[in-house]
Design a protein around this motif. Structure first.
Motif, PDB file in Angstrom:
ATOM      1  N   ASN A  90      85.679  16.928  44.882  1.00  0.00           N
ATOM      2  CA  ASN A  90      84.538  16.239  45.487  1.00  0.00           C
ATOM      3  C   ASN A  90      83.698  15.507  44.430  1.00  0.00           C
ATOM      4  O   ASN A  90      82.654  14.946  44.733  1.00  0.00           O
ATOM      5  CB  ASN A  90      83.670  17.214  46.293  1.00  0.00           C
ATOM      6  CG  ASN A  90      82.840  18.150  45.416  1.00  0.00           C
ATOM      7  OD1 ASN A  90      82.984  18.188  44.190  1.00  0.00           O
ATOM      8  ND2 ASN A  90      81.964  18.916  46.035  1.00  0.00           N
ATOM      9  N   GLU A  91      84.168  15.563  43.166  1.00  0.00           N
ATOM     10  CA  GLU A  91      83.548  14.829  42.052  1.00  0.00           C
ATOM     11  C   GLU A  91      82.118  15.276  41.771  1.00  0.00           C
ATOM     12  O   GLU A  91      81.305  14.504  41.252  1.00  0.00           O
ATOM     13  CB  GLU A  91      83.595  13.317  42.318  1.00  0.00           C
ATOM     14  CG  GLU A  91      85.009  12.784  42.496  1.00  0.00           C
ATOM     15  CD  GLU A  91      85.060  11.287  42.756  1.00  0.00           C
ATOM     16  OE1 GLU A  91      84.019  10.628  42.581  1.00  0.00           O
ATOM     17  OE2 GLU A  91      86.131  10.797  43.143  1.00  0.00           O
ATOM     18  N   SER A  92      81.800  16.515  42.077  1.00  0.00           N
ATOM     19  CA  SER A  92      80.461  17.015  41.783  1.00  0.00           C
ATOM     20  C   SER A  92      80.296  17.250  40.286  1.00  0.00           C
ATOM     21  O   SER A  92      81.268  17.512  39.561  1.00  0.00           O
ATOM     22  CB  SER A  92      80.194  18.308  42.553  1.00  0.00           C
ATOM     23  OG  SER A  92      81.197  19.280  42.272  1.00  0.00           O
ATOM     24  N   ILE A  93      79.053  17.157  39.819  1.00  0.00           N
ATOM     25  CA  ILE A  93      78.727  17.307  38.408  1.00  0.00           C
ATOM     26  C   ILE A  93      77.576  18.307  38.276  1.00  0.00           C
ATOM     27  O   ILE A  93      76.573  18.200  38.992  1.00  0.00           O
ATOM     28  CB  ILE A  93      78.310  15.964  37.785  1.00  0.00           C
ATOM     29  CG1 ILE A  93      79.448  14.948  37.931  1.00  0.00           C
ATOM     30  CG2 ILE A  93      77.957  16.136  36.311  1.00  0.00           C
ATOM     31  CD1 ILE A  93      79.066  13.551  37.492  1.00  0.00           C
ATOM     32  N   GLN A  94      77.728  19.260  37.387  1.00  0.00           N
ATOM     33  CA  GLN A  94      76.701  20.290  37.203  1.00  0.00           C
ATOM     34  C   GLN A  94      75.347  19.656  36.858  1.00  0.00           C
ATOM     35  O   GLN A  94      75.260  18.789  35.996  1.00  0.00           O
ATOM     36  CB  GLN A  94      77.116  21.251  36.089  1.00  0.00           C
ATOM     37  CG  GLN A  94      78.358  22.065  36.411  1.00  0.00           C
ATOM     38  CD  GLN A  94      78.705  23.039  35.309  1.00  0.00           C
ATOM     39  OE1 GLN A  94      77.829  23.743  34.789  1.00  0.00           O
ATOM     40  NE2 GLN A  94      79.980  23.083  34.924  1.00  0.00           N
ATOM     41  N   CYS A  95      74.303  20.120  37.539  1.00  0.00           N
ATOM     42  CA  CYS A  95      72.907  19.711  37.334  1.00  0.00           C
ATOM     43  C   CYS A  95      72.607  18.290  37.821  1.00  0.00           C
ATOM     44  O   CYS A  95      71.457  17.858  37.788  1.00  0.00           O
ATOM     45  CB  CYS A  95      72.483  19.792  35.872  1.00  0.00           C
ATOM     46  SG  CYS A  95      72.752  21.365  35.064  1.00  0.00           S
ATOM     47  N   THR A 137      87.168  25.674  46.281  1.00  0.00           N
ATOM     48  CA  THR A 137      87.095  25.635  44.824  1.00  0.00           C
ATOM     49  C   THR A 137      88.497  25.775  44.270  1.00  0.00           C
ATOM     50  O   THR A 137      89.347  26.435  44.881  1.00  0.00           O
ATOM     51  CB  THR A 137      86.195  26.759  44.286  1.00  0.00           C
ATOM     52  OG1 THR A 137      86.235  26.764  42.857  1.00  0.00           O
ATOM     53  CG2 THR A 137      86.639  28.115  44.791  1.00  0.00           C
ATOM     54  N   ASP A 138      88.765  25.156  43.120  1.00  0.00           N
ATOM     55  CA  ASP A 138      90.115  25.217  42.560  1.00  0.00           C
ATOM     56  C   ASP A 138      90.419  26.542  41.870  1.00  0.00           C
ATOM     57  O   ASP A 138      91.536  26.789  41.427  1.00  0.00           O
ATOM     58  CB  ASP A 138      90.373  24.040  41.619  1.00  0.00           C
ATOM     59  CG  ASP A 138      89.469  24.034  40.385  1.00  0.00           C
ATOM     60  OD1 ASP A 138      88.814  25.063  40.106  1.00  0.00           O
ATOM     61  OD2 ASP A 138      89.414  22.996  39.700  1.00  0.00           O
ATOM     62  N   GLY A 139      89.408  27.425  41.755  1.00  0.00           N
ATOM     63  CA  GLY A 139      89.633  28.752  41.196  1.00  0.00           C
ATOM     64  C   GLY A 139      89.631  28.822  39.685  1.00  0.00           C
ATOM     65  O   GLY A 139      89.796  29.901  39.106  1.00  0.00           O
ATOM     66  N   MET A 140      89.419  27.696  39.008  1.00  0.00           N
ATOM     67  CA  MET A 140      89.394  27.684  37.549  1.00  0.00           C
ATOM     68  C   MET A 140      87.988  27.953  37.035  1.00  0.00           C
ATOM     69  O   MET A 140      87.003  27.774  37.760  1.00  0.00           O
ATOM     70  CB  MET A 140      89.898  26.339  37.032  1.00  0.00           C
ATOM     71  CG  MET A 140      91.340  26.022  37.421  1.00  0.00           C
ATOM     72  SD  MET A 140      91.879  24.378  36.871  1.00  0.00           S
ATOM     73  CE  MET A 140      91.795  24.576  35.084  1.00  0.00           C
ATOM     74  N   LEU A 141      87.893  28.398  35.781  1.00  0.00           N
ATOM     75  CA  LEU A 141      86.603  28.678  35.166  1.00  0.00           C
ATOM     76  C   LEU A 141      86.126  27.463  34.381  1.00  0.00           C
ATOM     77  O   LEU A 141      86.885  26.885  33.603  1.00  0.00           O
ATOM     78  CB  LEU A 141      86.702  29.892  34.242  1.00  0.00           C
ATOM     79  CG  LEU A 141      87.058  31.225  34.911  1.00  0.00           C
ATOM     80  CD1 LEU A 141      87.197  32.322  33.853  1.00  0.00           C
ATOM     81  CD2 LEU A 141      85.992  31.618  35.932  1.00  0.00           C
ATOM     82  N   TYR A 142      84.878  27.076  34.595  1.00  0.00           N
ATOM     83  CA  TYR A 142      84.305  25.933  33.895  1.00  0.00           C
ATOM     84  C   TYR A 142      83.047  26.373  33.140  1.00  0.00           C
ATOM     85  O   TYR A 142      82.250  27.149  33.673  1.00  0.00           O
ATOM     86  CB  TYR A 142      83.941  24.820  34.881  1.00  0.00           C
ATOM     87  CG  TYR A 142      85.138  24.193  35.554  1.00  0.00           C
ATOM     88  CD1 TYR A 142      85.752  23.080  35.010  1.00  0.00           C
ATOM     89  CD2 TYR A 142      85.657  24.728  36.740  1.00  0.00           C
ATOM     90  CE1 TYR A 142      86.864  22.498  35.626  1.00  0.00           C
ATOM     91  CE2 TYR A 142      86.765  24.150  37.361  1.00  0.00           C
ATOM     92  CZ  TYR A 142      87.356  23.044  36.791  1.00  0.00           C
ATOM     93  OH  TYR A 142      88.447  22.476  37.407  1.00  0.00           O
ATOM     94  N   PRO A 143      82.836  25.887  31.909  1.00  0.00           N
ATOM     95  CA  PRO A 143      81.620  26.236  31.161  1.00  0.00           C
ATOM     96  C   PRO A 143      80.385  25.782  31.924  1.00  0.00           C
ATOM     97  O   PRO A 143      80.394  24.702  32.527  1.00  0.00           O
ATOM     98  CB  PRO A 143      81.774  25.453  29.846  1.00  0.00           C
ATOM     99  CG  PRO A 143      83.238  25.167  29.736  1.00  0.00           C
ATOM    100  CD  PRO A 143      83.732  25.001  31.134  1.00  0.00           C
ATOM    101  N   ALA A 144      79.348  26.609  31.923  1.00  0.00           N
ATOM    102  CA  ALA A 144      78.104  26.249  32.595  1.00  0.00           C
ATOM    103  C   ALA A 144      77.333  25.297  31.697  1.00  0.00           C
ATOM    104  O   ALA A 144      76.608  25.711  30.792  1.00  0.00           O
ATOM    105  CB  ALA A 144      77.279  27.496  32.884  1.00  0.00           C
ATOM    106  N   GLY A 197      78.958  18.842  33.270  1.00  0.00           N
ATOM    107  CA  GLY A 197      80.327  19.338  33.320  1.00  0.00           C
ATOM    108  C   GLY A 197      80.897  19.361  34.729  1.00  0.00           C
ATOM    109  O   GLY A 197      80.187  19.188  35.713  1.00  0.00           O
ATOM    110  N   GLU A 198      82.201  19.584  34.824  1.00  0.00           N
ATOM    111  CA  GLU A 198      82.872  19.661  36.119  1.00  0.00           C
ATOM    112  C   GLU A 198      82.517  20.960  36.839  1.00  0.00           C
ATOM    113  O   GLU A 198      81.998  21.901  36.233  1.00  0.00           O
ATOM    114  CB  GLU A 198      84.391  19.579  35.925  1.00  0.00           C
ATOM    115  CG  GLU A 198      84.882  18.285  35.305  1.00  0.00           C
ATOM    116  CD  GLU A 198      86.386  18.279  35.137  1.00  0.00           C
ATOM    117  OE1 GLU A 198      87.086  18.662  36.098  1.00  0.00           O
ATOM    118  OE2 GLU A 198      86.871  17.917  34.052  1.00  0.00           O
ATOM    119  N   THR A 199      82.820  21.007  38.123  1.00  0.00           N
ATOM    120  CA  THR A 199      82.515  22.198  38.921  1.00  0.00           C
ATOM    121  C   THR A 199      83.756  22.829  39.551  1.00  0.00           C
ATOM    122  O   THR A 199      83.725  23.988  39.930  1.00  0.00           O
ATOM    123  CB  THR A 199      81.538  21.859  40.057  1.00  0.00           C
ATOM    124  OG1 THR A 199      82.180  20.984  40.993  1.00  0.00           O
ATOM    125  CG2 THR A 199      80.278  21.188  39.510  1.00  0.00           C
TER     126      THR A 199
END
Length: 224
Positions: free
Chosen positions: A33-38, A66-73, A77-79
């Motif tokens: 969905n191309e969301s971006i943190q913050c 959700t794709d189930g992967m871990l992303y740095p907060a 960054g990606e979500t």
């Protein structure tokens, strides 16, 4: 002979049933969905569904995942957020050309509640709305200008700087929260700006958080 005919009829009937079932089979597809943190909650399932329907691909059960992967907060960054849809299996090839993939391509993916629009915590934002060849989406452009103008009039925005104007219409600039703005008022304005849907086939539109508007221009510039 009659028994052979009966078996032939049964075989043809079963074959037709299997073919009909295959043609009406549905498969779940997903797309970021191309969301971006913050910064942005991304493209809503309702909006993305139009990509499928406009390509004459029936879609139902629009939902989030959700794709189930871990992303740095980290802001910017990606979500890993996805939009999910059920489409006829025979239309999968057409859907992949639009960037959709079978949900099975993400082994750790799962459905998840749709997130609300990400709260805007900053006090400035850069805005860009420009035509990308065809003229800019005039309806969206007018909404952007009106939203900013009303916020200036209400003292929610104290600085509106236009950096440049687009060749095909539109502009790039920056807005900054006023010192006397009510709590959450600026965040609400940014939410309104992000909710404006500009035609992606004619217009590039973005609202991005920044620390402050870097300029020495007058506090109000370009508001009409």
């Amino acid at each position: 002979m009659n028994q052979l005919k009966l078996h032939g009829v049964l075989f043809v009937g079963l074959t037709s049933a299997f073919v009909a079932q295959a043609e009406t089979q549905w498969i779940t597809v997903a797309k970021s969905n191309e969301s971006i943190q913050c910064e942005s909650a991304g493209i809503s399932p309702k909006t993305m569904k139009k990509e499928l329907t406009e390509a004459k691909i029936p879609a139902k059960h629009a939902r989030c995942g959700t794709d189930g992967m871990l992303y740095p907060a980290v802001c910017g960054g990606e979500t890993g957020r996805l939009n999910l849809f059920d489409i006829p299996a025979k239309k999968l090839g057409d859907a992949t050309e639009l960037g959709f993939q079978p949900l099975s391509d993400w082994p750790d993916a799962s459905e998840a509640p749709c997130e609300e629009e990400v709260a805007f915590a900053g006090n400035a934002a850069e805005i860009s709305i420009n035509g990308i060849g065809p003229a800019v989406d005039d309806k969206a452009y007018r909404k952007v200008r009106k939203t900013i103008g009303e916020a200036v009039a209400d003292n929610v925005i104290s600085r509106f700087i236009v950096y440049s104007y687009g060749v095909e219409g539109g502009f790039s600039g920056c807005v900054q929260e006023g010192r006397f703005a009510q709590p959450n008022a600026f965040s609400d304005v940014i939410k309104k700006l992000r909710a404006i849907n500009a035609d992606p086939s004619t217009t590039a539109y973005s609202v991005t958080a920044v620390e402050k508007c870097e300029t020495s221009s007058p506090e109000i510039d370009g508001v009409q």
